[in-house]
Design a protein around this motif. Structure first.
Motif, mmCIF file in Angstrom:
data_model
loop_
_atom_site.group_PDB
_atom_site.id
_atom_site.type_symbol
_atom_site.label_atom_id
_atom_site.label_comp_id
_atom_site.label_asym_id
_atom_site.label_seq_id
_atom_site.Cartn_x
_atom_site.Cartn_y
_atom_site.Cartn_z
ATOM 1 N N ALA A 121 0.778 -1.133 -0.014
ATOM 2 C CA ALA A 121 -0.023 -0.032 0.021
ATOM 3 C C ALA A 121 0.856 1.447 0.028
ATOM 4 C CB ALA A 121 -0.881 -0.053 0.967
ATOM 5 N N ALA A 122 2.029 1.362 0.691
ATOM 6 C CA ALA A 122 3.104 2.382 0.545
ATOM 7 C C ALA A 122 3.575 2.826 -0.604
ATOM 8 C CB ALA A 122 3.847 2.151 1.734
ATOM 9 N N ASN A 163 3.005 13.819 5.271
ATOM 10 C CA ASN A 163 1.953 12.884 5.268
ATOM 11 C C ASN A 163 0.574 13.494 5.251
ATOM 12 O OD1 ASN A 163 3.396 10.452 5.521
ATOM 13 N ND2 ASN A 163 3.680 11.091 7.690
ATOM 14 N N ILE A 164 -0.422 13.114 4.386
ATOM 15 C CA ILE A 164 -1.837 13.920 4.439
ATOM 16 C C ILE A 164 -2.785 12.908 4.816
ATOM 17 C CG2 ILE A 164 -1.045 15.721 2.809
ATOM 18 C CD1 ILE A 164 -2.418 14.104 0.927
ATOM 19 N N PRO A 165 -3.904 13.409 5.425
ATOM 20 C CA PRO A 165 -5.199 12.400 5.820
ATOM 21 C C PRO A 165 -5.733 11.860 4.551
ATOM 22 C CG PRO A 165 -5.241 14.519 6.875
ATOM 23 C CD PRO A 165 -4.187 14.785 5.716
ATOM 24 N N GLY A 166 -5.473 12.363 3.323
ATOM 25 C CA GLY A 166 -6.101 12.005 2.162
ATOM 26 C C GLY A 166 -5.499 10.740 1.412
ATOM 27 N N LEU A 167 -4.350 10.548 1.856
ATOM 28 C CA LEU A 167 -3.447 9.400 1.545
ATOM 29 C C LEU A 167 -2.591 8.453 2.437
ATOM 30 C CD1 LEU A 167 -2.971 8.672 -1.552
ATOM 31 C CD2 LEU A 167 -1.099 10.025 -1.706
ATOM 32 N N GLU A 168 -3.240 7.486 2.922
ATOM 33 C CA GLU A 168 -2.780 6.909 3.950
ATOM 34 C C GLU A 168 -2.509 4.994 3.903
ATOM 35 O OE1 GLU A 168 -3.818 6.075 8.671
ATOM 36 O OE2 GLU A 168 -5.353 6.913 7.218
ATOM 37 N N ALA A 169 -1.288 4.594 3.885
ATOM 38 C CA ALA A 169 -1.096 3.213 4.154
ATOM 39 C C ALA A 169 -1.542 2.690 5.443
ATOM 40 C CB ALA A 169 0.351 3.061 3.580
ATOM 41 N N VAL A 170 -2.615 2.165 5.594
ATOM 42 C CA VAL A 170 -2.993 1.917 7.266
ATOM 43 C C VAL A 170 -2.359 0.766 7.691
ATOM 44 C CG1 VAL A 170 -4.916 1.095 8.595
ATOM 45 C CG2 VAL A 170 -5.536 2.749 6.438
ATOM 46 N N ASP A 171 -1.914 -0.179 6.954
ATOM 47 C CA ASP A 171 -0.881 -1.167 7.008
ATOM 48 C C ASP A 171 -0.243 -1.733 5.726
ATOM 49 O OD1 ASP A 171 -2.758 -3.061 5.900
ATOM 50 O OD2 ASP A 171 -3.921 -3.525 7.489
ATOM 51 N N ARG A 172 0.406 -2.761 5.808
ATOM 52 C CA ARG A 172 1.028 -3.062 4.597
ATOM 53 C C ARG A 172 0.115 -3.248 3.402
ATOM 54 N NH1 ARG A 172 6.107 -5.312 3.550
ATOM 55 N NH2 ARG A 172 6.264 -6.640 1.767
ATOM 56 N N TYR A 173 -0.949 -3.655 3.499
ATOM 57 C CA TYR A 173 -1.869 -4.100 2.291
ATOM 58 C C TYR A 173 -3.235 -3.480 2.408
ATOM 59 C CZ TYR A 173 1.381 -8.242 2.294
ATOM 60 O OH TYR A 173 2.377 -9.121 2.090
#
Length: 597
Positions: A121-122, A163-173
């Motif tokens: 996801a990153a 980092n912006i709230p609109g684009l986030e890798a919550v975890d690896r996938y």
């Protein structure tokens, strides 16, 4: 200039030629090699930067966006590409959660230091941030700018670390994207080559040279690359894509679905792509079997292969098939609303533009120049775009007598010594139309000269390269020009924004800025495809026809022909190539004496 990949890629290339173990287990024993062409040279293979069709055709096979279109579904339908199922969308339409499929890997590159590199996801967070990088000047930033929550931080002081709230890798996938406001077309943006995923290590390993090192997770990877001449794509041995589609009632579609359902993609082992800029060379190459299919037969070459609207009998007997494909494209002639000769909103200026519109001989254009492979454009929207109304008819048709009467009534009744009309102020009136310095451009010039002279208007033509004309158009320095727009995504918004006032100087070359139109467009943007939105589009069409900043011309019908040994071919309205789905009947190709390589 040759492009050489790692030793692993070289071994794969050798194994493909010899039918080695690197070929997918369900692939044919003999290598499946597609022979095709691109009509113009490619540029750098960077998803964030490239915008020409030739390069995008390659990018969509090398890089993976989150979404893809269903190959067979009509009307168009999105499917998850690198994600499990479809994304989860919040009730307010502001939050999208994507679950990345584990086990998707980038193709090998020295930047990975010999290790297999899994996509996460990153990587999508990084790839979408690249569109904001001011160094790149991405032409695709408009898809996301001002739409991702708090993306002003990327605009004011760009940093990949921001980092912006609109684009986030919550975890690896898990990838989460938040919007400032609902956008009905947002998922369509995530199916474009521009949103294809790249690896940060590769981008940083080759500063300023990312377009020369196209390392993605797509179904193919670069094998050889001789710029502006020849590109070889090899099947990605780590591809995890599996065919799924929703065929309609067409028996051909059902046959494709039956042949491919559940199979790994791509089906081909190798694609050999040539750059073929000359019309005649393309046609002769196809007819000799050098290419497996040809799309959009050039108008000047139509008589070589088509007679009375059908494929010539000699070609049909060889097993070739002709397909008529409605391209999601609109040709139009725009007039600069800020130009002192044709611009303005006063009655006499509207009358001049209306007369120019009425002078356009659509039947002659379609029959003689388009060779019958086009339909009249009634509005900005081509068929098969969401919002298109097949019942709508323009109130402005070919009517030179009405055009002459309109000009007489609104002050253009005086003539100069050559018989051409003067302006209402009695001064000489000359229209200046830019045109492309090509054979086709000269033919278009003669059509317009004939049309405009017939209603008493003098016109001169200024030929130049299209890129230079577009630059001048954005600066407001062009009076009139024929242009065209092909859908970035299959929704009416993509076309009606071409006349939206705030887009002047960008895609709105006509610099049309009518408050009534702007207000209706802003309302339509908040609506999904519906009868209510279609009615708004009808009202916007009426304003277009009332003020005539455009003369809508045609929607092209592409003449596409395939060789008999090519299987699973179906042209898609938005995606550029069907390569990942194609297969070849090699025995038939050899039996017919074509290029059995």
């Amino acid at each position: 200039m040759k492009f050489s990949k790692t030793a692993a890629a070289a071994l794969l290339f050798a194994s493909l030629l010899g039918g080695g173990a690197a070929v997918a287990a369900d692939a044919p024993a003999r290598p499946q090699v597609l022979h095709t062409f691109l009509s113009t040279s490619e540029t750098g293979l960077d998803p964030a930067v490239a915008s020409d069709i030739a390069t995008l055709s390659l990018l969509e096979n090398l890089f993976d966006p989150l979404m893809r279109y269903d190959y067979l579904a009509r009307p168009l339908k999105l499917r998850g590409n690198t994600i499990e199922g479809m994304p989860e969308v919040s009730a307010d339409g502001l939050s999208y959660t994507f679950k990345i499929r584990p086990g998707i890997y980038f193709t090998p590159d020295p930047a990975f230091k010999g290790k297999k590199r899994e996509m996460t996801a990153a990587d999508y967070v990084y790839s979408l941030k690249r569109l904001y990088d001011p160094v790149l000047k991405s032409p695709w930033l408009f898809f996301f700018e001002g739409k991702l929550a708090d993306d002003s931080a990327l605009k004011k002081n760009f940093s990949y670390a921001a980092n912006i709230p609109g684009l986030e890798a919550v975890d690896r996938y898990t990838l989460r994207i938040r919007l400032n406001a609902p956008d009905n077309n947002f998922l369509l943006y995530l199916a474009t080559p521009a949103s294809g995923v790249v690896a940060r290590e590769v981008i940083e390993a080759y500063p300023g040279q990312a377009g020369n090192h196209p390392i993605g997770t797509g179904p193919f990877m670069i094998g050889e690359w001789k710029r502006s001449d020849r590109i070889v794509l090899l099947a990605n041995p780590d591809s995890t894509a599996v065919f799924q589609a929703t065929p309609g009632d067409d028996p051909r579609d059902k046959a494709i679905a039956a042949a491919l359902e559940g199979k790994r993609l791509p089906r081909l082992d190798r694609i050999e792509v040539k750059i073929a800029e000359e019309f005649q060379g393309r046609m002769l190459g196809f007819l000799s079997g050098e290419y497996d299919y040809i799309e959009q037969v050039p108008e000047s070459m139509t008589d070589m292969v088509i007679q009375d609207g059908k494929l010539k009998e000699s070609l049909a007997q060889r097993g070739m098939e002709l397909f008529r494909f409605p391209v999601l494209q609109t040709y139009y002639m725009w007039m600069n609303m800020e130009n002192p000769v044709v611009g303005g909103y006063s009655k006499e200026k509207v009358a001049l533009r209306r007369a120019i519109s009425l002078s356009y001989n659509s039947p002659e254009d379609i029959a003689l120049l388009k060779k019958g492979f086009a339909i009249r454009a009634e509005s900005p929207l081509p068929p098969n775009v969401l919002g298109h109304d097949p019942a709508y008819r323009s109130p402005v048709g070919y009517n030179p007598a009405l055009a002459r009467a309109l000009l007489d009534r609104f002050g253009y009744d005086k003539r100069d010594a050559d018989g051409f009309r003067r302006g209402p102020d009695g001064q000489p009136l000359t229209l200046t139309m830019h045109s492309e310095a090509t054979v086709g451009g000269r033919l278009r010039d003669e059509l317009w000269r004939k049309n405009l002279n017939a209603i008493g208007l003098r016109v001169v033509f200024r030929s130049d390269k299209k890129t230079e004309i577009i630059k001048a158009s954005r600066l407001g320095k062009v009076m009139m020009f024929e242009s065209n727009w092909i859908a970035d995504f299959p929704d009416g918004d993509n076309f009606y924004q071409l006349l939206y006032g705030p887009n002047s100087g960008r895609a709105n070359y006509a610099r049309f800025n009518l408050p009534a139109y702007n207000q209706k467009y802003e309302r339509s943007r908040l609506m999904t495809d519906s009868p209510e939105r279609t009615e708004l589009y009808r009202e916007m069409n009426q304003l277009l026809h009332a003020y005539n900043p455009w003369v809508p011309l045609t929607h092209p019908i592409s003449a596409d022909i395939r060789q008999p040994w090519l299987k699973n071919y179906k042209r898609h309205p938005v995606e550029f190539t069907p390569w990942r789905y194609l297969e070849l009947d090699l025995a038939q190709r050899q039996r017919l004496g074509r290029i059995a390589r």
